[in-house]
Design a protein around this motif. Sequence first.
Motif, PDB file in Angstrom:
ATOM      1  N   UNK A 823       0.825  -1.202   0.000  1.00  0.00           N
ATOM      2  CA  UNK A 823       0.000   0.000   0.000  1.00  0.00           C
ATOM      3  C   UNK A 823       0.865   1.261   0.000  1.00  0.00           C
ATOM      4  N   UNK A 824       1.887   1.293   0.826  1.00  0.00           N
ATOM      5  CA  UNK A 824       2.750   2.470   0.882  1.00  0.00           C
ATOM      6  C   UNK A 824       3.565   2.611  -0.408  1.00  0.00           C
ATOM      7  N   UNK A 825       3.978   1.484  -0.986  1.00  0.00           N
ATOM      8  CA  UNK A 825       4.726   1.529  -2.250  1.00  0.00           C
ATOM      9  C   UNK A 825       3.856   2.089  -3.360  1.00  0.00           C
ATOM     10  N   UNK A 826       2.616   1.582  -3.459  1.00  0.00           N
ATOM     11  CA  UNK A 826       1.724   2.028  -4.535  1.00  0.00           C
ATOM     12  C   UNK A 826       1.410   3.516  -4.411  1.00  0.00           C
ATOM     13  N   UNK A 827       1.164   3.985  -3.192  1.00  0.00           N
ATOM     14  CA  UNK A 827       0.854   5.405  -3.037  1.00  0.00           C
ATOM     15  C   UNK A 827       2.040   6.267  -3.466  1.00  0.00           C
ATOM     16  N   UNK A 828       3.228   5.835  -3.102  1.00  0.00           N
ATOM     17  CA  UNK A 828       4.421   6.597  -3.485  1.00  0.00           C
ATOM     18  C   UNK A 828       4.577   6.635  -5.004  1.00  0.00           C
ATOM     19  N   UNK A 829       4.343   5.507  -5.652  1.00  0.00           N
ATOM     20  CA  UNK A 829       4.450   5.468  -7.114  1.00  0.00           C
ATOM     21  C   UNK A 829       3.403   6.374  -7.750  1.00  0.00           C
ATOM     22  N   UNK A 830       2.180   6.336  -7.234  1.00  0.00           N
ATOM     23  CA  UNK A 830       1.114   7.191  -7.771  1.00  0.00           C
ATOM     24  C   UNK A 830       1.466   8.670  -7.646  1.00  0.00           C
ATOM     25  N   UNK A 831       2.257   9.008  -6.635  1.00  0.00           N
ATOM     26  CA  UNK A 831       2.635  10.408  -6.424  1.00  0.00           C
ATOM     27  C   UNK A 831       3.832  10.826  -7.274  1.00  0.00           C
ATOM     28  N   UNK A 832       4.490   9.881  -7.947  1.00  0.00           N
ATOM     29  CA  UNK A 832       5.617  10.223  -8.807  1.00  0.00           C
ATOM     30  C   UNK A 832       6.976   9.868  -8.268  1.00  0.00           C
ATOM     31  N   UNK A 833       7.034   9.114  -7.172  1.00  0.00           N
ATOM     32  CA  UNK A 833       8.316   8.672  -6.623  1.00  0.00           C
ATOM     33  C   UNK A 833       8.979   7.714  -7.615  1.00  0.00           C
ATOM     34  N   UNK A 834      10.303   7.854  -7.810  1.00  0.00           N
ATOM     35  CA  UNK A 834      11.009   7.042  -8.802  1.00  0.00           C
ATOM     36  C   UNK A 834      11.809   5.892  -8.205  1.00  0.00           C
ATOM     37  N   UNK A 835      11.998   5.884  -6.897  1.00  0.00           N
ATOM     38  CA  UNK A 835      12.775   4.802  -6.287  1.00  0.00           C
ATOM     39  C   UNK A 835      12.169   4.439  -4.941  1.00  0.00           C
ATOM     40  N   UNK A 836      11.965   3.148  -4.729  1.00  0.00           N
ATOM     41  CA  UNK A 836      11.458   2.632  -3.454  1.00  0.00           C
ATOM     42  C   UNK A 836      12.628   2.054  -2.676  1.00  0.00           C
ATOM     43  N   UNK A 837      12.791   2.544  -1.453  1.00  0.00           N
ATOM     44  CA  UNK A 837      13.839   2.038  -0.572  1.00  0.00           C
ATOM     45  C   UNK A 837      13.255   0.912   0.279  1.00  0.00           C
ATOM     46  N   UNK A 838      13.839  -0.258   0.185  1.00  0.00           N
ATOM     47  CA  UNK A 838      13.465  -1.479   0.906  1.00  0.00           C
ATOM     48  C   UNK A 838      12.424  -2.278   0.110  1.00  0.00           C
ATOM     49  N   UNK A 839      11.154  -2.175   0.426  1.00  0.00           N
ATOM     50  CA  UNK A 839      10.128  -2.907  -0.318  1.00  0.00           C
ATOM     51  C   UNK A 839      10.107  -4.401  -0.049  1.00  0.00           C
ATOM     52  N   UNK A 840      10.577  -4.836   1.123  1.00  0.00           N
ATOM     53  CA  UNK A 840      10.695  -6.268   1.387  1.00  0.00           C
ATOM     54  C   UNK A 840       9.357  -6.993   1.481  1.00  0.00           C
TER      55      UNK A 840
END
Length: 1006
Positions: A823-840
């Motif tokens: 959920x947190x990854x998807x929201x960040x991507x929707x906002x335009x974030x280009x890199x996810x740190x961790x994501x385990x």
Amino acid sequence: MNGAGTLGSALLVATLATPLALLLACLSRRLRDNMPALLVLAPLPGLAAALLAIGGTPLAFDQPQLKISLTLDVPGAILLGVAALLWSAAGVYAFASLRGQANNARFAACWLLTLTGSLGVFIAADLLGFYLVFALVSLPAYGLIVHDDDDDAAQRAGGVYMAFTVLGEAFLLMGFVLLAAGEPSDSLQIRDVVAALPQSPWRDAALVFTVAGFALKIGTVPAHGWMPLAYAAAPIPAASVLSGAAVKAGVIGLIRFLPFDTAMPGAGEALVALGFFSAFYGVAIGITQANPKTVLAYSSVSQMGVIAAVLGMGLAAGDQGVALDTAFYAATHVLAKGALFLAVGVVAVTAARRRRPTLVLAAVLALGLGGLPLTGGALAKLAVKAPLGDGAVGLLANLSAVGTTLLMLHFLQRLTEIAPQDQQASAPAGLALPWQAMALASIVVPWLLYPFAGGDVADALTANALFDALWPFLMGAALAFALRRWGSRLPPIPQETSSARRKEPSARATSSVPRRNERTGSFGNGPQRACRCCRLPSCSARRLCSAIERPPTAGAPAMSLFRRLFAIQTVLVVFCASAAAQPNSATLFQNVRVFDGKNETLSPASNVLVMGNVITIVSTADITIDPKLPVTVIAGGGRVLMPGLIEAHWHAMMVAPTLATAMTADMGYLNLLAAREAAATLMRGFTTVRDMGGPTFGLKRAIDEGIIAGPRTYPSGAFISQTAGHGDFRQLSEIPRTPGTPLSYTERVGVAAIADSPDEVRLRTRENLMQGASQIKLMAGGGVSSPFGPLDTTQYTEAELRAAVEAAEDWGTYVAAHAYTPRSIKRAIDAGVLCIEHGHLIDEATAKLMADKGIWLSLQPFLDDEDANPVHSPASRARQLEVTAGTDRAYALAKKYKIKTAFGTDVLFDARLAGRQGAQLAKLVRWYTPGEALKMATGDNGQLLALSGLRSPYPGKLGVVEEGALADLLLVEGNPLENIELVGDPAKNFVVIMKDGKIFKNLVAN
């Protein structure tokens, strides 16, 4: 030295010494007043030197003690000879036309200085000498343009000319400094710096600045703005030599300084495109002009464009023969264009019934520029046919010949419309004879020179050659007929304007026939609405002119320009000086097998040369180094040479101290700990780290300035967190937060920034960027060590995340978000974030989303083993186990969907774990091959760093071993592609560590 050699050397010296001696003679008032009569003599030694060099061996004169080096080869001799001939004929014309006028002594002095530079560029053999004579052919020409102090139009034309000239000199200075910086033996000889250019770390910048400087001289679009104004304002003899001879300083510059022995397709094709755009632009604007001198100026813009295209084709193909072809083409232009300007002056003082012979001869020369059969122009087109080829470029060249024919027929029409006041007048001998001599030379000399340019005269007389020359002429003639009939329908293009004419109420804007100024021999047109400063159509100088315009004051425009441009040039010179200060140190790795960071294999035995801080040569062949150059030779002995390792998730200020120390110790102490750890990081082979949160700006600066040793650092600054987010380390006693509440300790020292609402997030983002952040780090979810942010929480709204993304994008960089859950990854991507740190804790759908959108995953090999970060509460331990349990699945999904994956460790608060940085990289073989793992920690991580764009603190390519990349290198004892465990013991296995071209460790005998 034999007699011919002695004579040749003497003539080279006399080519420069004769006009300078005449200039010195101007100190005598009697000689100064009579100097115009002696102008014809000044170019004669240059003409003699050219004749000697064309028919024999190249001439040379070298005096190292005096720092003088002159040489004359065949291309230079061809151009020198025709330029000297034009200067001599125009000198006769100048004496006859300007006799008795004011400012003649000043005009003669400027003439001699410009002549010295014009001839000197063809014989200068070193950078310093070339730059000095190039300045002479450029700066004193102001006095030739502004001969009449009372002519506002000439003053304005001279001012614009000086603007372009000073900028051109500045560009050329930058280019020459970079050329010299790339020459390993510190030679300033042109042949040496050009030979070293393809391997120079400054190659691209040197080419751009050098070509820009010469482009301003030859007037290629958009650097042509000075040319129509200057040629229209200058007296006839000055316009003749400026258009015919002086402009060829830029041509010989391109011939001398472009590395034609090395194919450079990208640069060559760009020059071709620029050239043909200029060629057609000059025609399109020229056919709208009424002043014959302005039409000839736009013809020069067009012809110089063709020359640029020819040189571009030679550069793209690595064709050294193009230099001679271009020199011959330019020589025909010198003769024809110089003669045509003289023709304008002759026609202007000749009654209509007496001018027919002049017009017929002028027609032959003008149409010869378009390639009329059996003319010098036809030979010129034939000379450059081979480099241009028969494809699309050859077709463009033929179409440009059509355009030139059209433009020259338009010129002839405008020439016939000149009406002298005296209907019985005829040109005096002092004007007619130089014109006739140059016309004859324009017809005869190209046929004499063509064999020396490598051509066969018989080839020009074949049926195919005659037809190839004839059809563009016929098509151009047809277009000229159409222009004459329907040309009035063309949109009006502003023309060069005389300010004196603007003051006359009777002057009409619709006037199309130029009127001759009886005193200067120049022509002006009616007033038009155009750029207020320069009156140029489609004026490329419009913005420049608006910046430099001042209320006109007689004799002052140039000083106004100098004051405004001096600051610009000073900045450029400072840049040049800093570039020249770069050390010409060299390191040669011999007999190494290269892992390049892009492929999972090793090269055959290779040699790698590092110059300064750039990898310049990677070759399986031997690399020869100038013996004068200090070079460190490292005998690789078959070892593996690989890129320096890159850590994608590091916290430089939080690695060495324990958590308690980090929260309580003095910042000075923490900085010293961080400095020690930075040196240790570099010695582990990690030459670059991407710091994902913490007050590292001072540490980075100390490393970059060489105060301490350490890796390149891409800083994020304080990580930005919401209240109760992963970056909120406040105690419960510190809330509620109210306006005026002091910042918490972690906020004060720059570890974290608490921000709630889009506006606050935007503010904190901009503060980090202000301090030098190369990317922005936001906390988009809970974490293992969060005091109050559970792992499952989603943090920040999409609007808040987007505020940071927009602020970062405005600065040309990106946002990375700490997030574990889908959920947190998807929201960040929707906002335009280009890199996810961790994501385990990523799931299948989110992994597919990341792959589809090209989002980076900065993933760490977290396992419940000896490399687990220390935790300080049962809750944190539970969260840690949850994360480590997801690691295998996260890597599996990353591989399945080919997500762009980066390697990092995220070591925190444990110096022992930091020492196992390489061992953690080796753990990637649980999911990847050794080659894939090493590629991730080098080339792949380098691609992630490149997302910082213009905010990158280290412009250049990292993570690869290739020519042009930054020199961060490791020499490894053993083969890490077979045994990746080698990277876990860097003290033993990394026998050479280089960062930024500097060796920090070397256990191999040199």
